[in-house]
Design an enzyme around this catalytic site. Sequence first.
Site, PDB file in Angstrom:
ATOM      1  N   ASN A  84      47.518  39.823  35.002  1.00  0.00           N
ATOM      2  CA  ASN A  84      46.884  40.779  36.268  1.00  0.00           C
ATOM      3  C   ASN A  84      46.813  39.915  37.516  1.00  0.00           C
ATOM      4  O   ASN A  84      46.942  38.646  37.754  1.00  0.00           O
ATOM      5  CB  ASN A  84      45.903  41.686  35.823  1.00  0.00           C
ATOM      6  N   HIS A 114      35.608  17.012  37.157  1.00  0.00           N
ATOM      7  CA  HIS A 114      35.055  15.783  37.709  1.00  0.00           C
ATOM      8  C   HIS A 114      34.158  15.213  37.105  1.00  0.00           C
ATOM      9  O   HIS A 114      33.226  15.499  36.506  1.00  0.00           O
ATOM     10  CB  HIS A 114      34.605  16.266  39.397  1.00  0.00           C
ATOM     11  N   ALA A 139      38.648  40.798  33.044  1.00  0.00           N
ATOM     12  CA  ALA A 139      38.593  40.594  34.408  1.00  0.00           C
ATOM     13  C   ALA A 139      37.588  39.601  34.592  1.00  0.00           C
ATOM     14  O   ALA A 139      36.506  39.670  34.231  1.00  0.00           O
ATOM     15  CB  ALA A 139      38.551  41.916  34.927  1.00  0.00           C
ATOM     16  N   ALA A 157      34.905  40.746  30.102  1.00  0.00           N
ATOM     17  CA  ALA A 157      34.753  40.614  31.501  1.00  0.00           C
ATOM     18  C   ALA A 157      33.575  39.771  32.108  1.00  0.00           C
ATOM     19  O   ALA A 157      32.439  39.893  31.758  1.00  0.00           O
ATOM     20  CB  ALA A 157      34.939  42.016  32.205  1.00  0.00           C
ATOM     21  N   LYS A 180      30.826  40.104  18.547  1.00  0.00           N
ATOM     22  CA  LYS A 180      31.398  40.848  17.551  1.00  0.00           C
ATOM     23  C   LYS A 180      32.720  40.218  16.912  1.00  0.00           C
ATOM     24  O   LYS A 180      33.289  39.377  17.523  1.00  0.00           O
ATOM     25  CB  LYS A 180      31.864  42.155  18.274  1.00  0.00           C
TER      26      LYS A 180
END
Length: 182
Positions: A84, A114, A139, A157, A180
Amino acid sequence: MKIAIPKNQTIAPDSDLFAEIHRIVDENAPLIAELSGAFRSQADIRALLAQITGAEIDDHLHVNLPLYSDFGRHLRIGKNVFINSGVMFTDLGGITLEDNVLIGSRANIISVNHPVDPQARRGIILNPVRICKNAWIGANATILPGVAVGENAIVAAGAVVSKDVPPNTIVGGIPAKVIKTI
């Protein structure tokens, strides 16, 4: 051309390998800008990604632009993958998206770190990321260097994933924990 990358070792900023990495970054930067700078058909996106990655791209890949990468050459994309809009791939250390993976908008997948030592901080440490078959990255989730997200797993998300995700689980939170089993 893919370059051999030492895993979990510091690459010093004055090394030949560091210079080669920046040569490839300079080579790919215009292509990555071209990819996300205008409307592109899915066929055009796949053609540009083939140039950027130096690898074959499946005809069923679907990308909603923009897509970002700071290297591009070490991104591998399986079959029937969906990416997306606004996803960032920091792929110098290697990122593999296996078949049927879904990547949510604005997700960050990072394979570069780093050194902790302040004297070596400008160096880089590379550790590949693997997103296994049929996994779904939500997302705005962040996947950190060295993580493997197991087959069929879901990353909620906004999660920050710093450890491997077992197959067939849902993880969420910061740092991400199993919430879950599927």
